[in-house]
Design an enzyme around this catalytic site. Sequence first.
Site, mmCIF file in Angstrom:
data_model
loop_
_atom_site.group_PDB
_atom_site.id
_atom_site.type_symbol
_atom_site.label_atom_id
_atom_site.label_comp_id
_atom_site.label_asym_id
_atom_site.label_seq_id
_atom_site.Cartn_x
_atom_site.Cartn_y
_atom_site.Cartn_z
ATOM 1 C CG ASP A 52 149.422 33.013 2.623
ATOM 2 O OD1 ASP A 52 149.855 33.723 2.057
ATOM 3 O OD2 ASP A 52 149.845 32.321 3.634
ATOM 4 C CD GLU A 82 162.407 27.175 12.382
ATOM 5 O OE1 GLU A 82 162.481 27.964 13.069
ATOM 6 O OE2 GLU A 82 163.604 26.766 12.393
ATOM 7 C CE1 TYR A 119 162.283 24.230 14.560
ATOM 8 C CE2 TYR A 119 160.906 24.593 16.302
ATOM 9 C CZ TYR A 119 162.062 24.710 15.822
ATOM 10 O OH TYR A 119 162.867 25.661 16.325
#
Length: 418
Positions: free
Chosen positions: A211, A86, A91
Amino acid sequence: MGNCFAASSKVDATLPSTSGASRSISKTTTPAVTNDSSSWKNSNGSHLPSPRSESEILSSSHLKAFSFNELKNATRNFRPDSLLGEGGFGYVFKGWINEHTLSAAKPGSGMTIAVKKLKPEGFQGHKEWLTELNYLGQLRHPNLVKLIGYCLDGDSRLLVYEFMPKGSLENHLFRRGPTQLSWTIRIKVAIDAARGLSFLHNADNQVIYRDLKAANILLDAEFNAKLSDFGLAKAGPTGDRTHVSTQVMGTHGYAAPEYVATGRLTAKSDVYSFGVVLLELLTGRRVVDESKVVVEQHLVDWALPYLCDKRKLFRIMDTKLEGQYPQKAAFAAATIISKCLNTEFKSRPQMSEVVASLEELQSSKFAFKNTPSERQTGYDHIHKSPLNQHRNQHRSPLNLTPSASPLRSKHQSPYRRG
């Protein structure tokens, strides 16, 4: 490798943590790529246009538009035992589809997939879902995770990826298990990640990943590494512009200090993040670890003084390597890290230069003298380094990734958003 330099800024330590309501800063054998921009093409062979409308993104011809029922069947109705993890996005479930028709298949048959399902109340939302579609829907490279399809059905937002059986680099570096990553595999993973970034940076339409972190580097069965999670990716500057001004986003500890301070984003911001990941590979420590004594909690600040000293480098090397690494190569890697972490962003190397330097570490100049059996297992023999003589039983902590400042959130799945 050049001079070892760069002191880090402590700006990262001042970033606030996220409560989950916002995340302005949170938060695979692959062949060598000889021309990074050559694969920056869409399915028709033309260069990726930018920007594109939502309808253009969704109509990408080589992506499968799944119905919700198809993915429901593929994941066995999103059953708990299919759950991989998750994240902030939602999810992630394991599923199976027919590799030819892409229709749902019986569990254990056909092609294994990872299905990311957006939480209706998720704060990352439709925009990042669409951003990921925009980039991974068109980009094809051995070191980028493959996006197979998507689902936009009412309020449902899902993404379907190839399944990466070894999970994330984060899992292997920071969680105890029966096997540890050898020096050879660590350098291989670093090279793969660097090639993926170099491809993005050298494309005709530059992409800044924004990221890079251990959690977003996924590993296949042979430990080939691929970049995943493009929800924060941003088009690079065009024309005479030197940077992109944007809201600061990323993950605490990995974000470049000048980007955090000014919101000015460049490809060199990714280079800094790569330096942090390479430092994690070298040390086996998380970029931020509040379980450590205060002076060791922020990895970059603690490790930098050791990176430039051959005699002291062993003190920060990952104890799980048990001294099994070539000291000359370790110092060369430390030099690369120092350059990537330079606080003067213009002095950081290009990712193509980083790739070349890392590939040199695999050359005979730095190579292990392996026996055939050692080459098979991926574990390498070398005379014990000073590390082994000073070893203690400290192991990298099992605590979770620090929460982001709107940087991303904590431990979820290999395919997590956080």
